[in-house]
Design a protein around this motif. Structure first.
Motif, PDB file in Angstrom:
ATOM      1  N   ARG A 108      54.413   2.947 -29.794  1.00  0.00           N
ATOM      2  CA  ARG A 108      53.113   2.402 -30.235  1.00  0.00           C
ATOM      3  C   ARG A 108      53.233   0.907 -30.471  1.00  0.00           C
ATOM      4  O   ARG A 108      54.277   0.405 -30.863  1.00  0.00           O
ATOM      5  N   ASP A 111      48.457  -2.605 -34.477  1.00  0.00           N
ATOM      6  CA  ASP A 111      47.114  -3.179 -34.419  1.00  0.00           C
ATOM      7  C   ASP A 111      47.056  -4.531 -33.729  1.00  0.00           C
ATOM      8  O   ASP A 111      45.987  -5.119 -33.601  1.00  0.00           O
ATOM      9  N   ASP A 119      47.330   1.589 -27.297  1.00  0.00           N
ATOM     10  CA  ASP A 119      47.683   2.772 -28.084  1.00  0.00           C
ATOM     11  C   ASP A 119      46.671   3.906 -27.967  1.00  0.00           C
ATOM     12  O   ASP A 119      46.912   5.016 -28.410  1.00  0.00           O
ATOM     13  N   LYS A 120      45.532   3.591 -27.370  1.00  0.00           N
ATOM     14  CA  LYS A 120      44.441   4.580 -27.363  1.00  0.00           C
ATOM     15  C   LYS A 120      44.792   5.887 -26.657  1.00  0.00           C
ATOM     16  O   LYS A 120      44.338   6.950 -27.050  1.00  0.00           O
ATOM     17  N   SER A 123      46.627   8.191 -28.962  1.00  0.00           N
ATOM     18  CA  SER A 123      46.109   8.186 -30.327  1.00  0.00           C
ATOM     19  C   SER A 123      46.079   9.605 -30.902  1.00  0.00           C
ATOM     20  O   SER A 123      45.608  10.541 -30.257  1.00  0.00           O
ATOM     21  N   ASN A 188      41.719  11.966 -25.060  1.00  0.00           N
ATOM     22  CA  ASN A 188      41.709  10.552 -25.445  1.00  0.00           C
ATOM     23  C   ASN A 188      41.176   9.695 -24.310  1.00  0.00           C
ATOM     24  O   ASN A 188      40.370   8.791 -24.512  1.00  0.00           O
ATOM     25  N   ASP A 192      37.364   9.360 -25.487  1.00  0.00           N
ATOM     26  CA  ASP A 192      37.413   8.135 -26.288  1.00  0.00           C
ATOM     27  C   ASP A 192      37.408   6.871 -25.425  1.00  0.00           C
ATOM     28  O   ASP A 192      36.659   5.945 -25.682  1.00  0.00           O
TER      29      ASP A 192
END
Ligand code: XMP
Length: 528
Positions: A108, A111, A119-120, A123, A188, A192
């Motif tokens: 990972r 931020d 990183d999505k 996740s 994901n 997402d």
């Protein structure tokens, strides 16, 4: 819609299957599909695995417009290499091939600048993932603007991501069930990252499929298809009926080795219940005549039944076509419906090379030859449980939707030794009682397949003070998910006692009942 571009991996259909489970609609098209030719815009694109090496001259590549579409891309296996190739031509043959399980470590990025984006894909997924790999090639180094998001001991670039665009590549197969949390990774990506809608349902599949069939067949085209009373052929037939009405002609061939009262029941359900136009051909005598004298060669039984079926079906098709000619729906029959499911498709791919034939299950493979028909296979992207859901959706009775599979050669491969009308009677009656009791005990759905088989040997018994010398019935009931391996069902003794008593009392010619406690392997599900 998620567009899945297929590079020929045997797992590609599984990607669309997993997306469907997430209620995301997806369409699978060949890897060479030009985006400009699509009438819709995908929300995201998945590049599948495939058997090629991206660096070889004849390797397939995607339409470069894929990279200008402005939508997220996920490359799986070959798809990852295709991405790396596009962005930097840096793929090599690996020294070690990697097949099977591997431990994946997720890297990972936090931020920071690119972390949010890269990183999505993983996740919410645990740091250590057990994944399924199947590849020979690997990346030599990362292309510019790409970073590593997962590694295995053997693949330093098992997961990669673009640091500026939502492009991801993974070396493992998230679509196979061997990859734990694979569905979470696909979710994901699709939900997402691509923000695909999650409102796809089987009801929508029905509408889309009906539309597709209508377009394919045209306003006058006619379709013929064999039905057996099993769930696959019935669902396929009902779908055709909904799409083109009476331009679909169903044919049921009574081969004399169906179950007790089966032909009659299937006719009732299909015609009265489902409104399908059905022709029933009673060819029992022809089949049984040819089976006469075949005693110890199961493959010969299969061949005789398969070939006779093709012959009868072709004769019937010709007649139906002639009748249709004179009607206002002129135009001869051009299409043959087959209820092929996805597992049949995989089987025919993976068995492409030379492989030992244990049993020739696809008895009617030769149906198309000499018929000048084109194939229509509306179920070829579905798995059995999806076909059942579809069947329920189409209003097919529960009883039929949950029916155990029944082999094409019918009870002929459950009558060991010669198949005669008398042996057929005995096997049928015993089977009927066994299944009736299984249903009464509420076990039918727990068991994957059950039947009574007739042994061609005689044993001594005593009935009503008299010595008898009669045949033996073997009961078989198995639990399985894929029919490749199976375990026998652990009935309670009381149940077995009841079935045994009924069969011996009610079926003339039987004096013993045994229960087959062989798993598969080493046994097979059928006796022959
Ligand atoms: P086995 O006996 O090979 O069976 O363990 C696995 C599954 O295949 C079915 N089966 C057949 N189906 N034609 C068919 O249409 C055949 O010749 C045939 N032989 C086996 C069997 O009923 C089980 O579901």
């Amino acid at each position: 819609t998620i567009l899945v571009l297929d590079f020929g991996s045997q797992y590609t259909h599984l990607i669309t299957r997993r997306l469907r489970e997430l209620n995301v609609y997806s369409e699978m098209l060949p890897c060479t599909q030009k985006l400009a030719d699509l009438s819709w815009k995908p929300k995201g694109i998945i590049l599948s695995g495939g058997p090629y090496s991206v660096y070889s001259d004849d390797a397939p590549h995607v339409d470069p417009a894929v990279f200008d579409a402005g939508v997220p891309i996920l490359g799986i296996c070959y798809g990852l290499q295709e991405l790396a190739w596009h962005f930097g031509k840096n793929v090599l043959a690996g020294e070690k091939r990697e097949y099977g399980h591997a431990d994946l470590k997720i890297a990972r990025h936090g931020d920071g600048e690119a972390g949010g984006l890269v990183d999505k894909l993983f996740s919410g997924v645990e740091e250590d993932m057990n994944v399924w790999m199947s590849h020979g090639d690997k990346l030599s180094h990362l292309p510019e603007d790409w970073t590593t998001i997962a590694t295995t001991s053997n693949a330093p670039f098992a997961g990669i991501a673009h640091t500026k665009k939502p492009y991801y590549g993974i070396q493992f197969h998230p679509e196979v069930t061997h990859t734990k949390n694979g569905t979470a990774v696909l979710k994901n990506f699709a939900v997402d990252i691509c923000q695909a809608r999650t409102d796809w349902t089987m009801g929508k599949f029905v509408d889309q499929e009906i539309e597709r069939i209508r377009k394919l067949v045209g306003p006058k085209g006619q379709v013929i298809g064999a039905v057996s009373g099993g769930v696959d052929s019935t669902v396929a037939a009902k779908l055709m009926k909904e799409a083109i009405g009476d331009r679909f002609h169903a044919v049921l061939v009574d081969n004399g080795v169906l179950r007790l009262n089966e032909a009659k029941q299937v006719k009732e359900t299909l015609t009265q219940g489902l409104g399908i136009k059905l022709t029933v051909i009673d060819a029992s005598e022809r089949f049984l005549g040819r089976l006469k004298g075949v005693t110890d060669d199961p493959e010969k039984k299969r061949k005789i039944i398969g070939n006779t079926f093709i012959e009868v079906f072709q004769e019937t098709a010709k007649k139906i076509a002639e009748d249709a000619q004179g009607s206002d729906k002129a135009g001869e029959i051009e299409w043959l419906l087959q209820g092929t499911l996805y597992p049949d498709v995989i089987e025919s791919i993976s068995f492409k090379g030379p492989s030992a034939t244990i049993k020739t299950h696809h008895n009617v493979g030769g149906l198309l030859e000499g018929m000048h028909l084109k194939l229509i296979e509306p179920l070829r992207e579905l798995f059995k449980d999806e076909v059942r859901e579809l069947g329920t959706n189409l209003g097919i009775p529960e009883d039929l939707v949950w029916r155990h599979p029944f082999p094409g050669p019918g009870i002929a491969i459950r009558i060991l030794g010669e198949v005669t009308p008398e042996q057929v009677r005995i096997a049928r009656e015993a089977d009927f009682i066994f299944i009736e009791e299984i249903k009464a005990a509420g076990l039918y759905r727990k068991i994957s397949q059950a039947f009574a088989a007739l042994m061609p040997v005689k044993a001594v018994g005593v009935m009503g003070d008299k010595r008898v010398h009669d045949q033996v019935i073997a009961l078989r009931a198995v639990e399985t998910t894929d029919f490749m391996t199976a375990d026998w069902y652990p009935f309670e003794f009381e149940f077995l006692k009841r079935v045994s008593r009924r069969i011996v009392n009610e079926v003339n010619g039987v004096c013993r009942v045994v229960y087959d406690i062989t798993s598969k392997p080493p046994g097979t599900i059928e006796m022959e």
